[in-house]
Design an enzyme around this catalytic site. Sequence first.
Site, PDB file in Angstrom:
ATOM      1  N   GLY A 145       0.832  -1.211   0.000  1.00  0.00           N
ATOM      2  CA  GLY A 145       0.000   0.000   0.000  1.00  0.00           C
ATOM      3  C   GLY A 145       0.859   1.250   0.000  1.00  0.00           C
ATOM      4  O   GLY A 145       1.920   1.273   0.629  1.00  0.00           O
TER       5      GLY A 145
ATOM      6  N   ARG B 209       1.113  -4.940  -6.454  1.00  0.00           N
ATOM      7  CA  ARG B 209       1.281  -6.227  -5.788  1.00  0.00           C
ATOM      8  C   ARG B 209       1.600  -7.254  -6.877  1.00  0.00           C
ATOM      9  O   ARG B 209       1.164  -7.096  -8.011  1.00  0.00           O
ATOM     10  CB  ARG B 209       0.021  -6.574  -4.988  1.00  0.00           C
ATOM     11  CG  ARG B 209      -0.160  -5.595  -3.816  1.00  0.00           C
ATOM     12  CD  ARG B 209      -1.178  -6.042  -2.789  1.00  0.00           C
ATOM     13  NE  ARG B 209      -0.935  -5.393  -1.500  1.00  0.00           N
ATOM     14  CZ  ARG B 209      -1.451  -4.225  -1.128  1.00  0.00           C
ATOM     15  NH1 ARG B 209      -2.241  -3.556  -1.940  1.00  0.00           N
ATOM     16  NH2 ARG B 209      -1.178  -3.718   0.058  1.00  0.00           N
TER      17      ARG B 209
ATOM     18  N   ASP C 179       5.276  -5.470   5.912  1.00  0.00           N
ATOM     19  CA  ASP C 179       5.823  -6.796   6.230  1.00  0.00           C
ATOM     20  C   ASP C 179       5.913  -7.716   5.012  1.00  0.00           C
ATOM     21  O   ASP C 179       6.886  -8.458   4.860  1.00  0.00           O
ATOM     22  CB  ASP C 179       4.944  -7.481   7.293  1.00  0.00           C
ATOM     23  CG  ASP C 179       5.300  -7.009   8.702  1.00  0.00           C
ATOM     24  OD1 ASP C 179       6.397  -6.446   8.885  1.00  0.00           O
ATOM     25  OD2 ASP C 179       4.471  -7.207   9.610  1.00  0.00           O
TER      26      ASP C 179
ATOM     27  N   THR D 163       4.100   2.329   5.811  1.00  0.00           N
ATOM     28  CA  THR D 163       2.696   1.886   5.825  1.00  0.00           C
ATOM     29  C   THR D 163       1.913   2.787   6.759  1.00  0.00           C
ATOM     30  O   THR D 163       2.406   3.151   7.832  1.00  0.00           O
ATOM     31  CB  THR D 163       2.550   0.404   6.243  1.00  0.00           C
ATOM     32  OG1 THR D 163       1.162   0.142   6.501  1.00  0.00           O
ATOM     33  CG2 THR D 163       3.339   0.046   7.491  1.00  0.00           C
TER      34      THR D 163
ATOM     35  N   ASP E  72      -0.480   1.950   8.474  1.00  0.00           N
ATOM     36  CA  ASP E  72      -1.119   1.165   9.541  1.00  0.00           C
ATOM     37  C   ASP E  72      -0.337   1.081  10.855  1.00  0.00           C
ATOM     38  O   ASP E  72      -0.879   0.588  11.842  1.00  0.00           O
ATOM     39  CB  ASP E  72      -1.384  -0.266   9.051  1.00  0.00           C
ATOM     40  CG  ASP E  72      -2.456  -0.306   7.969  1.00  0.00           C
ATOM     41  OD1 ASP E  72      -3.316   0.597   7.967  1.00  0.00           O
ATOM     42  OD2 ASP E  72      -2.429  -1.221   7.129  1.00  0.00           O
TER      43      ASP E  72
ATOM     44  N   ASP F  43       1.793  -0.948  11.745  1.00  0.00           N
ATOM     45  CA  ASP F  43       1.694  -2.334  12.229  1.00  0.00           C
ATOM     46  C   ASP F  43       2.963  -3.156  11.993  1.00  0.00           C
ATOM     47  O   ASP F  43       2.883  -4.371  11.830  1.00  0.00           O
ATOM     48  CB  ASP F  43       0.475  -3.031  11.580  1.00  0.00           C
ATOM     49  CG  ASP F  43       0.603  -3.105  10.064  1.00  0.00           C
ATOM     50  OD1 ASP F  43       1.471  -2.417   9.494  1.00  0.00           O
ATOM     51  OD2 ASP F  43      -0.167  -3.862   9.449  1.00  0.00           O
TER      52      ASP F  43
ATOM     53  N   ARG G  14      -7.335  -2.834   8.350  1.00  0.00           N
ATOM     54  CA  ARG G  14      -8.048  -4.120   8.329  1.00  0.00           C
ATOM     55  C   ARG G  14      -7.569  -5.045   9.451  1.00  0.00           C
ATOM     56  O   ARG G  14      -8.362  -5.707  10.101  1.00  0.00           O
ATOM     57  CB  ARG G  14      -7.820  -4.787   6.958  1.00  0.00           C
ATOM     58  CG  ARG G  14      -8.524  -6.104   6.774  1.00  0.00           C
ATOM     59  CD  ARG G  14      -8.530  -6.510   5.322  1.00  0.00           C
ATOM     60  NE  ARG G  14      -9.326  -5.596   4.515  1.00  0.00           N
ATOM     61  CZ  ARG G  14     -10.656  -5.657   4.409  1.00  0.00           C
ATOM     62  NH1 ARG G  14     -11.332  -6.591   5.041  1.00  0.00           N
ATOM     63  NH2 ARG G  14     -11.304  -4.794   3.669  1.00  0.00           N
TER      64      ARG G  14
HETATM   65  P1  ATP Z   1       0.924  -3.025   3.389  1.00  0.00           P
HETATM   66  O1  ATP Z   1       1.167  -3.143   4.871  1.00  0.00           O
HETATM   67  O2  ATP Z   1       0.777  -1.631   2.967  1.00  0.00           O
HETATM   68  O3  ATP Z   1      -0.134  -3.950   2.850  1.00  0.00           O
HETATM   69  P2  ATP Z   1       2.892  -4.932   2.485  1.00  0.00           P
HETATM   70  O4  ATP Z   1       4.303  -4.771   2.069  1.00  0.00           O
HETATM   71  O5  ATP Z   1       2.669  -5.818   3.683  1.00  0.00           O
HETATM   72  O6  ATP Z   1       2.310  -3.484   2.683  1.00  0.00           O
HETATM   73  P3  ATP Z   1       1.798  -6.932   0.675  1.00  0.00           P
HETATM   74  O7  ATP Z   1       0.742  -6.784  -0.358  1.00  0.00           O
HETATM   75  O8  ATP Z   1       1.619  -7.924   1.750  1.00  0.00           O
HETATM   76  O9  ATP Z   1       2.034  -5.461   1.255  1.00  0.00           O
HETATM   77  O10 ATP Z   1       3.185  -7.271  -0.056  1.00  0.00           O
HETATM   78  C1  ATP Z   1       3.638  -6.556  -1.189  1.00  0.00           C
HETATM   79  C2  ATP Z   1       4.274  -7.504  -2.187  1.00  0.00           C
HETATM   80  O11 ATP Z   1       5.380  -8.172  -1.553  1.00  0.00           O
HETATM   81  C3  ATP Z   1       3.352  -8.643  -2.656  1.00  0.00           C
HETATM   82  O12 ATP Z   1       2.552  -8.285  -3.769  1.00  0.00           O
HETATM   83  C4  ATP Z   1       4.347  -9.736  -3.038  1.00  0.00           C
HETATM   84  O13 ATP Z   1       4.834  -9.541  -4.352  1.00  0.00           O
HETATM   85  C5  ATP Z   1       5.478  -9.508  -2.045  1.00  0.00           C
HETATM   86  N1  ATP Z   1       5.337 -10.461  -0.929  1.00  0.00           N
HETATM   87  C6  ATP Z   1       4.412 -10.442   0.063  1.00  0.00           C
HETATM   88  N2  ATP Z   1       4.568 -11.478   0.905  1.00  0.00           N
HETATM   89  C7  ATP Z   1       5.605 -12.202   0.426  1.00  0.00           C
HETATM   90  C8  ATP Z   1       6.267 -13.398   0.839  1.00  0.00           C
HETATM   91  N3  ATP Z   1       5.872 -14.074   1.923  1.00  0.00           N
HETATM   92  N4  ATP Z   1       7.319 -13.818   0.105  1.00  0.00           N
HETATM   93  C9  ATP Z   1       7.730 -13.148  -0.990  1.00  0.00           C
HETATM   94  N5  ATP Z   1       7.143 -12.013  -1.433  1.00  0.00           N
HETATM   95  C10 ATP Z   1       6.107 -11.543  -0.749  1.00  0.00           C
END
Ligand code: ATP
Length: 324
Positions: A15, A76, A107, A129, A131, A133, A175
């Site tokens: 995000g 994503r 994360d 982020t 959030d 979190d 969420r």
């Molecule tokens: P936000 O907290 O804003 O949602 P985020 O980094 O946690 O941010 P995610 O959508 O979970 O957002 O992850 C972003 C991208 O990172 C995913 O689209 C994917 O390509 C990659 N990713 C997420 N989890 C994994 C994982 N366990 N292993 C490898 N790549 C991952």
Amino acid sequence: MASKIKTIGVLTSGGDAPGMNAAIRAVVRGAISQGMNVKGIYQGYKGLLNGEIADLTARSVSDTISKGGTMLYTARSMEFRTPEGQQKAADILRENGIEGLVVIGGDGSFAGAGRLAKLGINTIGVPGTIDLDIACTEYTIGFDTAVNTAMEAIDKVRDTSTSHERCSIIEVMGRNAGYIALWCGIANGAEDVLLPESYDYDEQKLINNIIELRKRGKKHHIIINAEGIGHSSSMARRIEAATGVETRATILGHMQRGGSPTCRDRVFGSMMGAYAADLLAEGKSDRVVGYRDGTWVDYDITEALEMQKSIPDYMVRVAKALSI
Ligand code: ATP
């Protein structure tokens, strides 16, 4: 000291969050000032797999610190979640001469960065982020802007809610994490705050509280609902039917992600981005930048992802105590 690596890349993932541009700018300028070249990778891991890579200079990031969103865009990627996708991404980075990578995101993005580190790319995560979190850090870039945007919007809903003596259910983002909801609960003086970490789905308790506070002379009743807890509009209909108090739902939505970053988000974005560039210049890899006890720190990615963060009970109790 000369940097151990010559060329790094930077991307934003997951995000978007206000202050990501400040972080990108700091990575770019921090790296250039240590003699490194910087390439921007557009649209996160998805763009990396499509080879969407371009040189960034100190001038490329001019006039970005005050802008919301991310100049590198974000996306994503399902393909990147697979071992084949991760190997392809590491190969593309090498083909482009990129030896180090800064990943600004949450994360999930750090889990991906950790995979690239295992494949020999020096990677550093920067927490971006709204959030709040991410367990290894007391602050994540974007939270302050988002929570202030939500707070100002809730003030406006509250004015009209009071005039009509209504109950308002206001849904904020988060969420899986109730930080925006909890901070607004205190900052806006909400009567009830529904947090994903502690909501017990007992709607009767909410109904009883509305009836009780009406008896005590309250002219409005603000319920702040973290995204994902039930369906705010149908909850409003049920509450109105049970209490006889006109009840409306307002979903703040994506407005909370946008807008010019606050001073805090610009400063944290700048400090964390510069810190990430410093770590790469020192030859470090597989680290996440954090802020703890008044200073900037870094953790092993796997250890950072194993850390747990819980919503502070004392803040929850104070929010409740002040709503009488
Ligand atoms: P936000 O907290 O804003 O949602 P985020 O980094 O946690 O941010 P995610 O959508 O979970 O957002 O992850 C972003 C991208 O990172 C995913 O689209 C994917 O390509 C990659 N990713 C997420 N989890 C994994 C994982 N366990 N292993 C490898 N790549 C991952």
